[in-house]
Design a protein around this motif. Sequence first.
Motif, PDB file in Angstrom:
ATOM      1  N   LEU A  57       0.834  -1.205   0.000  1.00  0.00           N
ATOM      2  CA  LEU A  57       0.000   0.000   0.000  1.00  0.00           C
ATOM      3  C   LEU A  57       0.867   1.252   0.000  1.00  0.00           C
ATOM      4  CD1 LEU A  57      -2.841   1.270   0.181  1.00  0.00           C
ATOM      5  CD2 LEU A  57      -2.629   1.140   2.669  1.00  0.00           C
ATOM      6  N   LEU A  58       1.908   1.267   0.833  1.00  0.00           N
ATOM      7  CA  LEU A  58       2.824   2.412   0.837  1.00  0.00           C
ATOM      8  C   LEU A  58       3.506   2.572  -0.516  1.00  0.00           C
ATOM      9  CD1 LEU A  58       4.471   1.948   4.355  1.00  0.00           C
ATOM     10  CD2 LEU A  58       2.857   3.738   3.686  1.00  0.00           C
ATOM     11  N   GLY A  59       3.842   1.436  -1.150  1.00  0.00           N
ATOM     12  CA  GLY A  59       4.452   1.501  -2.474  1.00  0.00           C
ATOM     13  C   GLY A  59       3.534   2.111  -3.503  1.00  0.00           C
TER      14      GLY A  59
ATOM     15  N   GLY B 176       7.753  -7.910   6.461  1.00  0.00           N
ATOM     16  CA  GLY B 176       7.308  -7.345   5.188  1.00  0.00           C
ATOM     17  C   GLY B 176       8.455  -6.926   4.295  1.00  0.00           C
ATOM     18  N   LEU B 177       9.654  -7.479   4.540  1.00  0.00           N
ATOM     19  CA  LEU B 177      10.868  -6.965   3.904  1.00  0.00           C
ATOM     20  C   LEU B 177      10.832  -7.091   2.380  1.00  0.00           C
ATOM     21  CD1 LEU B 177      13.550  -5.632   4.447  1.00  0.00           C
ATOM     22  CD2 LEU B 177      14.573  -7.867   4.818  1.00  0.00           C
ATOM     23  N   ASP B 178      10.282  -8.179   1.860  1.00  0.00           N
ATOM     24  CA  ASP B 178      10.227  -8.349   0.409  1.00  0.00           C
ATOM     25  C   ASP B 178       9.414  -7.230  -0.229  1.00  0.00           C
ATOM     26  OD1 ASP B 178      10.602  -9.445  -2.085  1.00  0.00           O
ATOM     27  OD2 ASP B 178       9.173 -11.078  -1.828  1.00  0.00           O
ATOM     28  N   ALA B 179       8.275  -6.914   0.377  1.00  0.00           N
ATOM     29  CA  ALA B 179       7.436  -5.842  -0.166  1.00  0.00           C
ATOM     30  C   ALA B 179       8.066  -4.471   0.053  1.00  0.00           C
ATOM     31  CB  ALA B 179       6.045  -5.902   0.465  1.00  0.00           C
ATOM     32  N   LEU B 180       8.801  -4.293   1.154  1.00  0.00           N
ATOM     33  CA  LEU B 180       9.515  -3.036   1.367  1.00  0.00           C
ATOM     34  C   LEU B 180      10.563  -2.837   0.285  1.00  0.00           C
ATOM     35  CD1 LEU B 180      10.514  -0.550   2.946  1.00  0.00           C
ATOM     36  CD2 LEU B 180      11.818  -2.104   4.420  1.00  0.00           C
ATOM     37  N   ASN B 181      11.338  -3.866   0.021  1.00  0.00           N
ATOM     38  CA  ASN B 181      12.346  -3.789  -1.028  1.00  0.00           C
ATOM     39  C   ASN B 181      11.691  -3.506  -2.380  1.00  0.00           C
ATOM     40  OD1 ASN B 181      15.161  -4.374  -2.081  1.00  0.00           O
ATOM     41  ND2 ASN B 181      13.997  -5.907  -3.185  1.00  0.00           N
ATOM     42  N   TYR B 182      10.563  -4.150  -2.631  1.00  0.00           N
ATOM     43  CA  TYR B 182       9.818  -3.969  -3.890  1.00  0.00           C
ATOM     44  C   TYR B 182       9.352  -2.527  -4.038  1.00  0.00           C
ATOM     45  CZ  TYR B 182       5.898  -4.642  -7.170  1.00  0.00           C
ATOM     46  OH  TYR B 182       5.021  -4.546  -8.223  1.00  0.00           O
TER      47      TYR B 182
ATOM     48  N   ALA C  68       9.222   4.351  -4.924  1.00  0.00           N
ATOM     49  CA  ALA C  68       8.079   4.870  -4.177  1.00  0.00           C
ATOM     50  C   ALA C  68       8.550   5.746  -3.023  1.00  0.00           C
ATOM     51  CB  ALA C  68       7.221   3.718  -3.660  1.00  0.00           C
ATOM     52  N   ARG C  69       7.738   6.754  -2.696  1.00  0.00           N
ATOM     53  CA  ARG C  69       8.091   7.721  -1.671  1.00  0.00           C
ATOM     54  C   ARG C  69       7.116   7.598  -0.497  1.00  0.00           C
ATOM     55  NH1 ARG C  69      11.660  10.983  -4.448  1.00  0.00           N
ATOM     56  NH2 ARG C  69      12.367   9.693  -6.198  1.00  0.00           N
ATOM     57  N   PHE C  70       7.631   7.250   0.670  1.00  0.00           N
ATOM     58  CA  PHE C  70       6.792   7.093   1.845  1.00  0.00           C
ATOM     59  C   PHE C  70       7.659   7.210   3.086  1.00  0.00           C
ATOM     60  CE2 PHE C  70       8.189   2.987   0.267  1.00  0.00           C
ATOM     61  CZ  PHE C  70       8.758   2.405   1.377  1.00  0.00           C
ATOM     62  N   LEU C  71       7.012   7.422   4.220  1.00  0.00           N
ATOM     63  CA  LEU C  71       7.684   7.446   5.509  1.00  0.00           C
ATOM     64  C   LEU C  71       7.152   6.283   6.331  1.00  0.00           C
ATOM     65  CD1 LEU C  71       8.432  10.540   7.697  1.00  0.00           C
ATOM     66  CD2 LEU C  71       7.509   8.481   8.738  1.00  0.00           C
ATOM     67  N   ILE C  72       8.046   5.461   6.850  1.00  0.00           N
ATOM     68  CA  ILE C  72       7.648   4.318   7.665  1.00  0.00           C
ATOM     69  C   ILE C  72       8.318   4.439   9.030  1.00  0.00           C
ATOM     70  CG2 ILE C  72       9.490   2.889   6.651  1.00  0.00           C
ATOM     71  CD1 ILE C  72       6.072   1.617   7.900  1.00  0.00           C
ATOM     72  N   ALA C  73       7.528   4.301  10.077  1.00  0.00           N
ATOM     73  CA  ALA C  73       8.060   4.340  11.441  1.00  0.00           C
ATOM     74  C   ALA C  73       7.973   2.945  12.034  1.00  0.00           C
ATOM     75  CB  ALA C  73       7.283   5.338  12.287  1.00  0.00           C
ATOM     76  N   GLY C  74       9.131   2.388  12.402  1.00  0.00           N
ATOM     77  CA  GLY C  74       9.185   1.111  13.092  1.00  0.00           C
ATOM     78  C   GLY C  74       9.278   1.363  14.578  1.00  0.00           C
ATOM     79  N   THR C  75       8.200   1.048  15.295  1.00  0.00           N
ATOM     80  CA  THR C  75       8.153   1.389  16.709  1.00  0.00           C
ATOM     81  C   THR C  75       7.151   0.520  17.448  1.00  0.00           C
ATOM     82  OG1 THR C  75       7.825   3.215  18.288  1.00  0.00           O
ATOM     83  CG2 THR C  75       6.419   3.233  16.336  1.00  0.00           C
ATOM     84  N   PRO C  76       7.457   0.080  18.671  1.00  0.00           N
ATOM     85  CA  PRO C  76       8.710   0.234  19.409  1.00  0.00           C
ATOM     86  C   PRO C  76       9.795  -0.669  18.830  1.00  0.00           C
ATOM     87  CG  PRO C  76       6.854  -0.220  20.877  1.00  0.00           C
ATOM     88  CD  PRO C  76       6.412  -0.543  19.496  1.00  0.00           C
TER      89      PRO C  76
END
Length: 792
Positions: free
Chosen positions: A489-491, A518-524, A530-538
Motif C-alpha cells: 500500500l505504501l508503495g 514485510g521486507l520483500d514488499a519493502l524492497n519492492y 516509491a516515496r513514503f515514511l515508515i516508522a518502526g516502533t517500538p
Amino acid sequence: MTDHLKTIEQRLLWLSHWMIHNANHVRPKVDGIKVGGHQASSASMVSIMTALYFSTLRPEDRVAVKPHASPLFHAMQYLMGNQTREKMENFRGFGGVQSYPSRTKDIDDVDFSTGSVGLGVGITALASMVQDFITAKSWGEEVTPGRMVALVGDAEMDEGNIYEVLQEGWKNDLRNTWWIIDYNRQSLDGIVREGLFTRIEKIFEAFGWDVVRVKYGALQRAAFEEPGGARLRDWIDACPNTEYSALTYMGGAVWRKRLMDDLGDQGDVSALIDRRSDTELAALMENLGGNCVETMAETFAAIDHDRPTCFLAYTIKGWGTPIAGHKDNHGGLMTKAQMASWQKDMGVPEGQEWDPFATVEDVPALKTFLAGVPFFAKGMRRYSDARLDVPKIEFASDKEISTQAAFGKILDELAKGDSELAARIMTTSPDVTGTTGLGAFVNRRKLFAREELKDAFIEHRIPSTAKWNFAPDGQHIELGIAEMNLFLLLGAAGLAHSLWGKRVIPVGTLYDPFVHRGLDALNYACYQGARFLIAGTPSGVTLAPEGGAHQSVGTPLTGMAQDGLASFEPAFADELAVIMEWAFDYLQRDGEGDPDERTWLRDETGGAVYLRLTTKPLEQPGKRVDDAFRQGAIDGAYWLRKPGPNCSVVIAYQGSVADEAIAAAGMIGEHRRDVGVLAVTSADRLNAGWTAAQRERARGNPAATSHVESLLAELPSHCSIVTVIDGHPATLSWLGAVQGHRTIPHGVEHFGQTGTIGDLAHHFGIDRHAIANSVSELTLGRKPSSMIYGSA
C-alpha cells in the motif's frame, strides 16, 4: 479488428523470442553462462497481452506485467516506437532491456515493476484502494479512475501475499481490479496439480470477485458445434494437464492417433478429426481460450462493471513455438536449429529479424490501426505533481518523552493545521494504529471509506480514546495484520504523483521487528522509487516486557542496506522534528542525483524514509537552535559533547541508549579529559556519505570529504571510539575505520527476553556501567577482541 490483432500477436511473438534468442545465441558471450529470457512463458501470454493492450485498455488503466512476460512487454513497446533496437539487442545486458519490467531501469512505459512473483499482483489491488482514496478528495476529483490490472503467472498463485491482499480487498470494498491468470499449468519444476484451480476459483468467489473462465478458443468452440463436437469437448475437459502438455509437444500426428484411439467411432467424431490435416488438428487442440486473441478481446469487452474480476485464461506454455508443451520449457530455450526452422515457419526473411513490420502485408493499414489504439493515445503516462510546502516542524520539551510519543504529537500538530501537506497525508498501519503513535492524527482526520460510517461508541457515548469515524474524506487506511500489504500500500501510494498526477504523502507504522516480516514488499516498493515514511516502533530490547519475539535486533542494518530508503534513529524529540521536516520534503524530490559535495549524499534524488523509534522516555536536552545540531541531525551525526584536544575516548551512540551513553561519559569524565559524545541519528547516511566520498576520491577528486570524516578528523590517533546501540553492534562498529581509530562496539546480537529495561541493558552490555567498564579496560596491550560487548 481481429485481423489486425492477429497480425500484432504474431509480430510480438516473433520480436520477443528473437530478442531472447539474440541474447543467448547471437550476441557474443562474455561470461560463458546462459542469459535466459523465458521464451515459453512469453509465448503463453501473447494473445492475452495483444487483446488487452490493443483492444481493451485505456490510458488511465495500469498494468503489472507477469515478470516472465517482460520480453513481450518490451516487444510491444518496440512495435509502438517506445523502445529502442539498441536496448532490445542488449536484452539482459548492462544498460539494456531489463529481465523484468522496471519503472526505474527501463525507458518504456512500465506502470509497476515486477520480478518478485506475487508482489506485482498484489500491488494492483492496493493501488485501486489508493485510487479510491484520491478520487474521494476535493484535490483529486478530476482524476479519471482506471482499472488496475495484473497479468498473473499461474504459479504466482502459490504466493501467500496474494491471499492476504484478497482479504484486505474484501474489507475495503475493492473495485476496478482485474487479475488475468495465465493458466498454462506449468511452472519451473513441473506441472500444476490437477483440480487446484477449482479451489482457487472458490477462494476468489468467497472474497467477492467475479471469476471468468476462458477455456476454449474460437476454433474449439466452432468445432464443438459440429457433429461429434460435444464428445471432443468432454475429452478435452477430462484430459490431465501433464498429458495435454505432452501431446501438444509431440504435435498433430500424435494428436490424431490419440484422439482416434480414445474417440474414434467411424462416425461423427472420426469425421470431425479426419476433416483436418495434422497441422489443422494441432492448431485446433492448442486453441485454448487464452491463446485465442479473438476470444480474449471478446471476453474483456464483455465486462461492463467495476467489480473485481479474475480471468482464468487457459493457455499452452510455449504456444506457437517448437517448445510448446514441453515440461522443461520454463527455463529452456529454442536451439539455433529450432529457431532457424521456426523463422521460416513465421515467414521472417533473414536480415529483417528486428524489423517491427516484417511479414506484415499491409503496413500502412496496420500503422493506421496502431495510431488509433486508445491505450497509447496519450504517449508516456508518467505524470508529476507540484511539491508541497512543508510547514515548520518544531518540538522542544523539558519533560521526558519517547520518540514514539513525539512522533504522534508532531503528526497531531500537523492534523490541527490547514496546510496542503497535511491534507495529502495518508496514514496506514497493520492493526497497530493506536500503539504506534497514529491515534491522535486518526481521531482528527478520520479513517477513509467510500461510504460514511459513524463510530458506534461515539454514537452511544461510550468513552474511548479512539474516535473512529469512516468517511470519504478520511485520511487513514486501517489494514489487517499483514505487513506485506502495508508495504504494498505504501508503495502504491508512494507512486501516486506518477500514476495519477496527484501527490500523496504516505505515512505508515508497524512494530519494528515486523519490518522484516514485510521486507520483500519493502524492497519492492523502494525498487520502484516509491516515496513514503515508515516508522518502526517500538524497537530493540528496550521493549523489555514483550520479550524476544517483539524485540528487534537487525533492523538498523536493514535500514543501512536497503537502497532507496534513508534510515534514521533519533534519540530526542527535537532531532525527530528536524528529521521529519526534512523527510516530508525529501519524499517529494526527484532530481538528477548530483551528490552534495558537503556530504556526498545524493539527496536531490529523494526517496523513502525509515524512522526507528522507541517507547522509552528520555530526558530532553531543552531547546536547541544551533545550525550544527539541525544539520547534523539530518546528515547523520553531531557532537553532543565536543571532544577536547587531548581526547582519548569518544562515545558514539544511536537511538534510545542516549541516556546510558551520556551517563557513562559523565562517569569516565572524572578520570579522563576531553571525552567526546557523538550523537548518531543515522548510521545509514553517515556510512553512505563515507563510501560515496571514497569512490569520488578514487575517481581523482582528493578533496572529497564526507560528513563523518569531517566529524572525526580532529581526533588524536590514539583516541578510541566506544559505540553503543540497542540493535546489532555492526551498525556503528565501522566508525573506527573512517580515520583509523580503535573501536569497541556495544550492541545486541542475540534474541532478547522479558525483563525491565535496566535488566536487559545490563544483560546485553548496553548500559552505562558496561560502557564505562569497556573504557576502563582500554589499557595498552589489551586485545580488542576481549572488549566486544553485547554477545551475552
